[in-house]
Write an enzyme that holds these catalytic residues in place. Structure first.
Site, PDB file in Angstrom:
ATOM      1  N   CYS A 206      55.684  -2.529  -5.605  1.00 54.43           N
ATOM      2  CA  CYS A 206      56.082  -3.844  -6.144  1.00 54.43           C
ATOM      3  C   CYS A 206      55.448  -4.979  -5.128  1.00 54.43           C
ATOM      4  CB  CYS A 206      57.709  -4.061  -5.718  1.00 54.43           C
ATOM      5  SG  CYS A 206      58.399  -3.432  -4.325  1.00 54.43           S
TER       6      CYS A 206
ATOM      7  N   ASP B 181      59.514 -11.736 -10.404  1.00 52.51           N
ATOM      8  CA  ASP B 181      60.152 -10.392 -10.230  1.00 52.51           C
ATOM      9  C   ASP B 181      59.076  -9.020 -10.714  1.00 52.51           C
ATOM     10  OD1 ASP B 181      61.338  -8.222  -9.528  1.00 52.51           O
ATOM     11  OD2 ASP B 181      63.334  -8.632 -10.219  1.00 52.51           O
TER      12      ASP B 181
ATOM     13  N   HIS C  14      59.492  -5.913 -10.686  1.00 50.82           N
ATOM     14  CA  HIS C  14      60.307  -4.767 -11.020  1.00 50.82           C
ATOM     15  C   HIS C  14      60.602  -4.590 -12.418  1.00 50.82           C
ATOM     16  CE1 HIS C  14      61.132  -5.671  -6.859  1.00 50.82           C
ATOM     17  NE2 HIS C  14      61.051  -4.345  -6.673  1.00 50.82           N
TER      18      HIS C  14
END
EC number: 3.4.22.-
Length: 393
Positions: free
Chosen positions: A73, A278, A280
């Site tokens: 990430c 994000d 993820h």
């Protein structure tokens, strides 16, 4: 279902829209109103390159991981902040991505620099393998400082972009060092400063004219990354106003940070909430189609961005800025100096003209890849990301 393995289609209907608020929305130096410019806000967000976990890409190092789910990430956040620099460099801050609209060649050149394959300048493969030199094993989680150091090294091979990357350590930005770095190609007088443009040059498949043009410029575009630690276990609220002002600056590239194993790319704020992309979400690796075109829809976040309270931000971050010209850099310096005068805004870093005497290695931050001191540079940056000087009131 684990959040790290959710698909794009699963997620895109689960995000909150922007709140109905009179507070301005700031996105990378641009100010918007939710009431009158909502579409413009979403278009600006969608136009940022969005790099997420991927699966089924060629094995890193030939025998390593074929997915970065669960560990990549911060690497993806590093890609996003650097991709924004390349977008500003080659397309401009006003460029917008519109689904289904044909994009210019420079856009695909930028995107190809981050595709998940070993020969892309800033691919997950290159970042993971270069990180070994920073003491990080392939598959190990990075902090903001490590990914910044790795991207700086990789940028030296990107002759098309021809960037000057400076990482300001010890919470100090030295103007003299940055000017020397951005003008480093022109330290010799006469013909030596401008090699003949007719000579054979390799540009790794990217537009040659950009490289030739930059050799005749007096300023290499600057990517300035500033790793900081703004508290012990949580952000010191005294820095919040300063952090907000960073998103207001036209030179802003945003911020990378977050908690261990949960890094985000912060692109702006509204009220007391940060706006972020994000990484993820696990998506399949992308390959060119039969016509040789690269499907690009999955590289753009087509739902409202995520938000979180500024108070929840982990104190370990890296702030980024892009100065395309010397005038941009001078303007940024003036804004930072004025920021020191804003009531209630505690400076996150120091801006000085010359190298402070307490720096132990005056030249270590500006060594070039072919320097004979390369080994010393490696040792200098071999510390863990947590080893920051703690800023205090």
């Amino acid at each position: 279902m684990d959040a790290a393995t959710l698909t794009y289609d699963t997620l895109r209907f689960e995000y909150e829209d922007f709140p109905e608020t009179k507070e301005p929305v700031w996105i990378l130096g641009r100010k918007y109103s939710v009431f009158t410019e909502k579409e413009e806000i979403l278009l600006d967000v969608t136009s940022r390159l969005w790099f997420t976990y991927r699966k089924n890409f060629p094995a890193i190092g030939g025998t390593g991981p074929t997915s970065d789910t669960g560990w990549g990430c911060m690497l993806r956040c590093g890609q996003m902040i650097f991709a924004q620099a390349l977008v500003c460099r080659h397309l401009g801050r006003d460029w917008r991505w519109i689904k289904g609209k044909r994009q210019m060649d420079n856009y695909f050149s930028v995107l190809n620099a981050f595709i998940d394959k070993k020969d892309s300048y800033y691919s997950i493969h290159q970042i993971a393998q270069m990180g070994v030199g920073e003491g990080k094993s392939i598959g190990q989680w990075y902090g903001p400082n490590t990914v910044a150091q790795v991207l700086k090294k990789l940028a030296t091979f990107d002759t098309w972009s021809s960037l000057a990357v400076h990482i300001a350590m010890d919470n100090t930005v030295v103007m003299e060092e940055i000017r020397r770095l951005c003008q480093s190609n022109f330290s010799c007088a006469g013909a030596a400063a401008f090699p003949a443009v007719e000579s054979d040059l390799l540009y790794n498949g990217y537009p040659e004219e950009a490289g030739v043009r930059d050799r005749l410029s007096l300023w290499k575009p600057l990517v300035l990354l500033i790793p900081l630690r703004l508290g012990l276990t949580e952000i010191n609220e005294a820095y919040i106003e300063t952090l907000k002002h960073c998103f207001m600056m036209p030179q802003s590239l945003g911020v990378i940070g977050g908690k261990p194993n949960s890094a985000h790319y912060f692109i702006g704020y509204v009220g007391e909430e940060l706006i972020y992309l994000d990484p993820h979400t696990t998506q399949p690796a992308v390959e060119p189609n039969e016509s040789g075109c690269l499907p690009d829809e999955s590289f753009h976040c087509q739902h409202p961005p995520c938000r979180m309270s500024i108070a929840e931000l982990d104190p370990s971050i890296a702030v980024g800025f892009f100065c395309n010209t010397e005038e941009d850099f001078n303007d940024w310096c003036q804004q930072i100096k004025k920021l020191c005068l804003v009531r209630g805004a505690l400076p996150m870093f120091e801006l000085v003209e010359r190298q402070p005497s307490h720096f132990s290695n005056p030249d270590v931050l500006n060594l070039t890849p072919d320097s004979s001191d390369a080994d010393r540079l490696e040792r200098f940056f071999d510390s863990e990301d947590e080893d920051f000087e703690i800023l205090s009131l």
